[in-house]
Scaffold this active site. Structure first.
Site, PDB file in Angstrom:
ATOM      1  N   ASP A 156       8.147  -0.299  -7.081  1.00 48.70           N
ATOM      2  CA  ASP A 156       7.332  -1.507  -7.070  1.00 48.70           C
ATOM      3  C   ASP A 156       8.249  -2.726  -6.963  1.00 48.70           C
ATOM      4  OD1 ASP A 156       4.179  -2.180  -8.159  1.00 48.70           O
ATOM      5  OD2 ASP A 156       5.642  -3.822  -8.098  1.00 48.70           O
ATOM      6  N   ILE A 157       7.846  -3.683  -6.148  1.00 44.55           N
ATOM      7  CA  ILE A 157       8.667  -4.863  -5.895  1.00 44.55           C
ATOM      8  C   ILE A 157       8.719  -5.789  -7.122  1.00 44.55           C
ATOM      9  CG2 ILE A 157       6.898  -6.437  -4.978  1.00 44.55           C
ATOM     10  CD1 ILE A 157       8.828  -6.977  -2.620  1.00 44.55           C
ATOM     11  N   ASN A 167      -5.669   1.264  -9.832  1.00 42.24           N
ATOM     12  CA  ASN A 167      -6.677   0.219  -9.971  1.00 42.24           C
ATOM     13  C   ASN A 167      -7.682   0.361  -8.833  1.00 42.24           C
ATOM     14  OD1 ASN A 167      -5.441  -1.036 -12.228  1.00 42.24           O
ATOM     15  ND2 ASN A 167      -3.951  -2.008 -10.873  1.00 42.24           N
ATOM     16  N   HIS A 221      -3.084   3.857  -4.273  1.00 45.18           N
ATOM     17  CA  HIS A 221      -1.743   4.102  -4.813  1.00 45.18           C
ATOM     18  C   HIS A 221      -1.845   4.285  -6.311  1.00 45.18           C
ATOM     19  CE1 HIS A 221      -2.499  -0.237  -4.829  1.00 45.18           C
ATOM     20  NE2 HIS A 221      -1.766  -0.298  -5.931  1.00 45.18           N
ATOM     21  N   HIS A 278       0.316   3.922  -9.858  1.00 44.00           N
ATOM     22  CA  HIS A 278       1.483   3.342 -10.513  1.00 44.00           C
ATOM     23  C   HIS A 278       2.022   4.366 -11.510  1.00 44.00           C
ATOM     24  CE1 HIS A 278       0.450  -1.002  -9.522  1.00 44.00           C
ATOM     25  NE2 HIS A 278      -0.707  -0.405  -9.290  1.00 44.00           N
TER      26      HIS A 278
HETATM   27  P1  AMP Z   1      -2.400  -3.117  -7.322  1.00 44.16           P
HETATM   28  O1  AMP Z   1      -2.466  -4.496  -7.922  1.00 44.16           O
HETATM   29  O2  AMP Z   1      -2.838  -2.030  -8.240  1.00 44.16           O
HETATM   30  O3  AMP Z   1      -3.081  -3.082  -5.977  1.00 44.16           O
HETATM   31  O4  AMP Z   1      -0.855  -2.835  -7.088  1.00 44.16           O
HETATM   32  C1  AMP Z   1      -0.124  -3.405  -6.052  1.00 44.16           C
HETATM   33  C2  AMP Z   1       1.327  -3.313  -6.434  1.00 44.16           C
HETATM   34  O5  AMP Z   1       2.098  -3.422  -5.261  1.00 44.16           O
HETATM   35  C3  AMP Z   1       1.799  -4.421  -7.385  1.00 44.16           C
HETATM   36  O6  AMP Z   1       2.341  -3.830  -8.565  1.00 44.16           O
HETATM   37  C4  AMP Z   1       2.862  -5.159  -6.562  1.00 44.16           C
HETATM   38  O7  AMP Z   1       3.935  -5.608  -7.354  1.00 44.16           O
HETATM   39  C5  AMP Z   1       3.276  -4.115  -5.563  1.00 44.16           C
HETATM   40  N1  AMP Z   1       3.799  -4.592  -4.300  1.00 44.16           N
HETATM   41  C6  AMP Z   1       3.333  -5.601  -3.522  1.00 44.16           C
HETATM   42  N2  AMP Z   1       4.045  -5.718  -2.393  1.00 44.16           N
HETATM   43  C7  AMP Z   1       5.004  -4.752  -2.440  1.00 44.16           C
HETATM   44  C8  AMP Z   1       6.063  -4.349  -1.583  1.00 44.16           C
HETATM   45  N3  AMP Z   1       6.293  -4.969  -0.414  1.00 44.16           N
HETATM   46  N4  AMP Z   1       6.856  -3.317  -1.955  1.00 44.16           N
HETATM   47  C9  AMP Z   1       6.637  -2.693  -3.142  1.00 44.16           C
HETATM   48  N5  AMP Z   1       5.660  -3.021  -4.001  1.00 44.16           N
HETATM   49  C10 AMP Z   1       4.847  -4.034  -3.660  1.00 44.16           C
END
Ligand code: AMP
Length: 111
Positions: free
Chosen positions: A29-30, A85, A98, A100
């Site tokens: 995760d970024i 989520n 996805h 987590h």
């Molecule tokens: P959600 O809010 O459950 O849809 O999770 C989306 C997740 O993606 C969040 O935890 C973000 O920090 C993560 N995220 C967004 N952009 C990227 C990216 N380019 N690479 C890796 N993780 C990302």
């Protein structure tokens, strides 16, 4: 519609890939919420858990198996959280299914 994750899967955007096979990819995760924060997802574009069809269920089995493997590799197999989520009100921001995988410290309450 292709999301950020769809673009990562197609190598149109960079990511720190920690696992990949024909059906599944896992990336760091970024914006990690804990020392270990990995996103595990099917390569197939599925919006969220509510959009999973019966024929997609084997992908969930594979994701759970990958989660076990990655938890061991990152030394969090004793304690971690695996969550997804579903929908905006639940915190979903990227509409590509996805999970987590979060761990590596004592985790707070769910909400
Ligand atoms: P959600 O809010 O459950 O849809 O999770 C989306 C997740 O993606 C969040 O935890 C973000 O920090 C993560 N995220 C967004 N952009 C990227 C990216 N380019 N690479 C890796 N993780 C990302």
């Amino acid at each position: 519609m292709t999301t950020i994750f769809g673009k990562i899967i197609k190598r149109e955007l960079p990511a720190d890939i920690v696992y990949e096979d024909d059906h599944i990819i896992a990336i760091k995760d970024i914006a990690p919420l804990a020392p270990v924060h990995i996103l595990i997802m099917p390569k197939k574009e599925i919006k969220n858990i509510q959009s999973v069809k019966p024929e997609d269920l084997p992908l969930l089995q594979e994701i759970f198996a990958v989660a076990q493997k990655l938890a061991e590799e990152h030394d969090v197999e004793e304690s971690y959280r695996l969550l997804t989520n579903n929908g905006t009100e639940a915190g979903q921001t990227i509409f590509h299914l996805h999970f987590h995988l979060i761990g590596g410290e004592r985790l707070g309450p769910m909400a």
